[in-house]
Each structure stands twice: as structure tokens, then as C-alpha cells.
Design a protein around this motif. Sequence first.
Motif, mmCIF file in Angstrom:
data_model
loop_
_atom_site.group_PDB
_atom_site.id
_atom_site.type_symbol
_atom_site.label_atom_id
_atom_site.label_comp_id
_atom_site.label_asym_id
_atom_site.label_seq_id
_atom_site.Cartn_x
_atom_site.Cartn_y
_atom_site.Cartn_z
ATOM 1 N N ASP A 140 -12.235 -9.209 -8.882
ATOM 2 C CA ASP A 140 -11.790 -8.099 -9.292
ATOM 3 C C ASP A 140 -10.995 -6.906 -9.192
ATOM 4 O O ASP A 140 -10.029 -6.558 -9.584
ATOM 5 C CB ASP A 140 -12.992 -7.516 -9.949
ATOM 6 C CG ASP A 140 -13.471 -6.678 -9.132
ATOM 7 O OD1 ASP A 140 -13.167 -6.816 -7.639
ATOM 8 O OD2 ASP A 140 -14.678 -6.049 -9.457
ATOM 9 N N GLY A 141 -10.204 -7.887 -7.657
ATOM 10 C CA GLY A 141 -9.201 -7.092 -6.876
ATOM 11 C C GLY A 141 -9.458 -6.143 -6.278
ATOM 12 O O GLY A 141 -8.394 -4.862 -5.597
ATOM 13 N N MET A 142 -11.099 -6.034 -5.921
ATOM 14 C CA MET A 142 -11.025 -4.969 -5.289
ATOM 15 C C MET A 142 -13.025 -5.409 -4.578
ATOM 16 O O MET A 142 -13.130 -6.475 -5.186
ATOM 17 C CB MET A 142 -11.752 -3.585 -5.766
ATOM 18 C CG MET A 142 -10.880 -3.077 -6.457
ATOM 19 S SD MET A 142 -11.435 -1.564 -7.598
ATOM 20 C CE MET A 142 -12.249 -2.238 -8.521
ATOM 21 N N LEU A 143 -13.007 -5.137 -3.346
ATOM 22 C CA LEU A 143 -14.193 -5.456 -3.232
ATOM 23 C C LEU A 143 -15.082 -4.333 -2.923
ATOM 24 O O LEU A 143 -14.637 -3.086 -2.758
ATOM 25 C CB LEU A 143 -13.836 -5.015 -0.936
ATOM 26 C CG LEU A 143 -13.207 -6.113 -1.166
ATOM 27 C CD1 LEU A 143 -13.241 -6.111 0.935
ATOM 28 C CD2 LEU A 143 -13.706 -7.341 -0.965
ATOM 29 N N ASP A 144 -16.755 -4.809 -3.174
ATOM 30 C CA ASP A 144 -17.967 -3.660 -3.379
ATOM 31 C C ASP A 144 -18.641 -4.280 -2.478
ATOM 32 O O ASP A 144 -17.892 -4.942 -1.357
ATOM 33 C CB ASP A 144 -18.504 -4.335 -5.364
ATOM 34 C CG ASP A 144 -18.587 -5.381 -4.597
ATOM 35 O OD1 ASP A 144 -18.933 -5.872 -3.768
ATOM 36 O OD2 ASP A 144 -19.556 -6.352 -6.132
ATOM 37 N N PHE A 145 -19.963 -3.322 -2.497
ATOM 38 C CA PHE A 145 -20.450 -2.948 -0.884
ATOM 39 C C PHE A 145 -20.344 -4.746 -0.210
ATOM 40 O O PHE A 145 -20.368 -4.717 1.061
ATOM 41 C CB PHE A 145 -21.667 -2.201 -1.388
ATOM 42 C CG PHE A 145 -21.850 -2.319 0.305
ATOM 43 C CD1 PHE A 145 -22.167 -1.372 1.309
ATOM 44 C CD2 PHE A 145 -23.056 -2.816 0.468
ATOM 45 C CE1 PHE A 145 -22.334 -1.684 2.820
ATOM 46 C CE2 PHE A 145 -24.495 -3.111 1.431
ATOM 47 C CZ PHE A 145 -23.660 -2.536 3.198
ATOM 48 N N GLU A 146 -21.029 -5.149 -1.179
ATOM 49 C CA GLU A 146 -21.709 -7.340 -1.190
ATOM 50 C C GLU A 146 -20.613 -7.614 -0.883
ATOM 51 O O GLU A 146 -20.763 -8.504 0.398
ATOM 52 C CB GLU A 146 -22.574 -7.764 -2.566
ATOM 53 C CG GLU A 146 -24.068 -6.383 -2.251
ATOM 54 C CD GLU A 146 -24.735 -6.293 -1.316
ATOM 55 O OE1 GLU A 146 -25.416 -7.776 -0.129
ATOM 56 O OE2 GLU A 146 -25.267 -5.906 -1.088
ATOM 57 N N GLU A 147 -19.646 -7.495 -1.469
ATOM 58 C CA GLU A 147 -18.321 -8.365 -1.108
ATOM 59 C C GLU A 147 -17.739 -7.968 0.622
ATOM 60 O O GLU A 147 -17.421 -8.652 1.747
ATOM 61 C CB GLU A 147 -16.960 -8.554 -1.738
ATOM 62 C CG GLU A 147 -17.724 -9.277 -3.151
ATOM 63 C CD GLU A 147 -16.915 -8.652 -4.502
ATOM 64 O OE1 GLU A 147 -16.401 -9.164 -5.467
ATOM 65 O OE2 GLU A 147 -15.947 -7.366 -3.934
ATOM 66 N N PHE A 148 -17.650 -6.591 0.701
ATOM 67 C CA PHE A 148 -17.046 -6.163 2.096
ATOM 68 C C PHE A 148 -18.641 -6.329 2.851
ATOM 69 O O PHE A 148 -18.250 -6.679 4.261
ATOM 70 C CB PHE A 148 -17.310 -4.873 2.195
ATOM 71 C CG PHE A 148 -17.334 -4.061 3.227
ATOM 72 C CD1 PHE A 148 -15.495 -3.776 3.462
ATOM 73 C CD2 PHE A 148 -18.011 -3.429 3.641
ATOM 74 C CE1 PHE A 148 -15.816 -2.868 4.756
ATOM 75 C CE2 PHE A 148 -17.696 -2.249 4.753
ATOM 76 C CZ PHE A 148 -16.871 -3.227 5.590
ATOM 77 N N LYS A 149 -19.523 -6.778 3.016
ATOM 78 C CA LYS A 149 -20.322 -6.680 4.171
ATOM 79 C C LYS A 149 -20.329 -8.200 4.292
ATOM 80 O O LYS A 149 -20.619 -8.353 5.476
ATOM 81 C CB LYS A 149 -22.487 -6.273 2.769
ATOM 82 C CG LYS A 149 -23.122 -6.849 4.047
ATOM 83 C CD LYS A 149 -24.689 -6.710 3.767
ATOM 84 C CE LYS A 149 -24.895 -7.787 2.522
ATOM 85 N NZ LYS A 149 -26.676 -6.898 2.523
ATOM 86 N N ASP A 150 -20.288 -9.285 3.115
ATOM 87 C CA ASP A 150 -20.100 -10.704 3.533
ATOM 88 C C ASP A 150 -18.814 -11.009 4.444
ATOM 89 O O ASP A 150 -18.618 -11.396 5.093
ATOM 90 C CB ASP A 150 -19.872 -11.285 1.837
ATOM 91 C CG ASP A 150 -20.950 -11.570 1.514
ATOM 92 O OD1 ASP A 150 -22.262 -11.355 1.657
ATOM 93 O OD2 ASP A 150 -20.755 -11.358 -0.248
ATOM 94 N N MET A 151 -17.935 -9.886 4.137
ATOM 95 C CA MET A 151 -16.541 -10.784 5.086
ATOM 96 C C MET A 151 -17.270 -9.653 6.003
ATOM 97 O O MET A 151 -16.310 -10.854 7.401
ATOM 98 C CB MET A 151 -15.248 -9.437 4.355
ATOM 99 C CG MET A 151 -14.671 -8.956 5.566
ATOM 100 S SD MET A 151 -13.041 -7.455 4.469
ATOM 101 C CE MET A 151 -13.518 -6.216 4.570
#
Length: 158
Positions: A140-151
Motif C-alpha cells: 500500500d506504499g506505507m508501513l503499518d505497525f506490524e510491518e514496522f515491527k518486522d523491519m
Amino acid sequence: MSPLNVNSLHRIFNKLDRNGDGLLSIDELLWLLDRIGVLVNRDELELLVGKKSLDLIDFLFFYETLIKGNIFEQEICKLEREDEILEGDLRKAFRVFDLDDDGFISCEELQIALTRLGLWEEHSGQDCKHMIGVYDTNSDGMLDFEEFKDMMLVTNQS
């Protein structure tokens, strides 16, 4: 200290199941046991478990077997508390980047936050869309919290 309830054990199972296949491999169990200070080799654990991996029900039985001997309870609870503290710290860090508090980090927010932190130079050739794209699992072109956490946790997953 009382035994963990099924909901807590389910959360622990999900956190240990790093590849999300619904099974805990011997490697994932070895990681847990090593983390709580129990030294066991792969062969011994395979003999104890009797399988190459455990589903949630098998994990619950494995836990019950350990609890009956009063083994691991405090260490597992400590591990769960550490995970909760880490989650809280990651949420605070996420809010540093989520400038409009909408639950997402956009390319613009990432660039602004990195600039404020002194980690972004306009002429560096860095591309924030690419930086986000590496961890943007839903595209979606943005990071949600779960994606941020994975990063943020990617370096811990070796």
C-alpha cells in the motif's frame, strides 16, 4: 506463580512460530529453550517431543509436561514480559515516524522523521519509497505497525 493460561500460551506459540506455518519446529523450540537457559541438543529434544514439529495442541501438551515438573514457568513468564516491553518500545518508536498519528508511516513521514533525526540528506540518492517497499507486505506504499515491527526486528531473526 501460577501456570500460564491457554491464551498466553497461544500468544507465545504465535511469537515462536516465526515462519507462520502453524507449527513450531525443533529449531524454534531450541531457540526458546536456549533463551530461557535450558541446554538441550537437537537429538534429545526430538526424542522428548517425538516429532519434527509441534502444532498448538502439541505445544500445549509439551508445556503441561514441563509444568508438571515445575520446569520453565518463571523463565517463560519472563520471556513473555520481555516481549511485552519490546512491543511497547516499538510502539513508541513507531509514533516518532507516524507524524499524523493515522497508524501508517508514509514516505513523506519517513523522510521528515529521518531528517529530524539527522539521518537523511536531501542529495544522498536515498529513496524512501524503496526503503518502505522492502517491508511493505501489503503493497500500500506505507508501513503499518506490524510491518514496522518486522523491519525493526529483522536483525534479530538470524
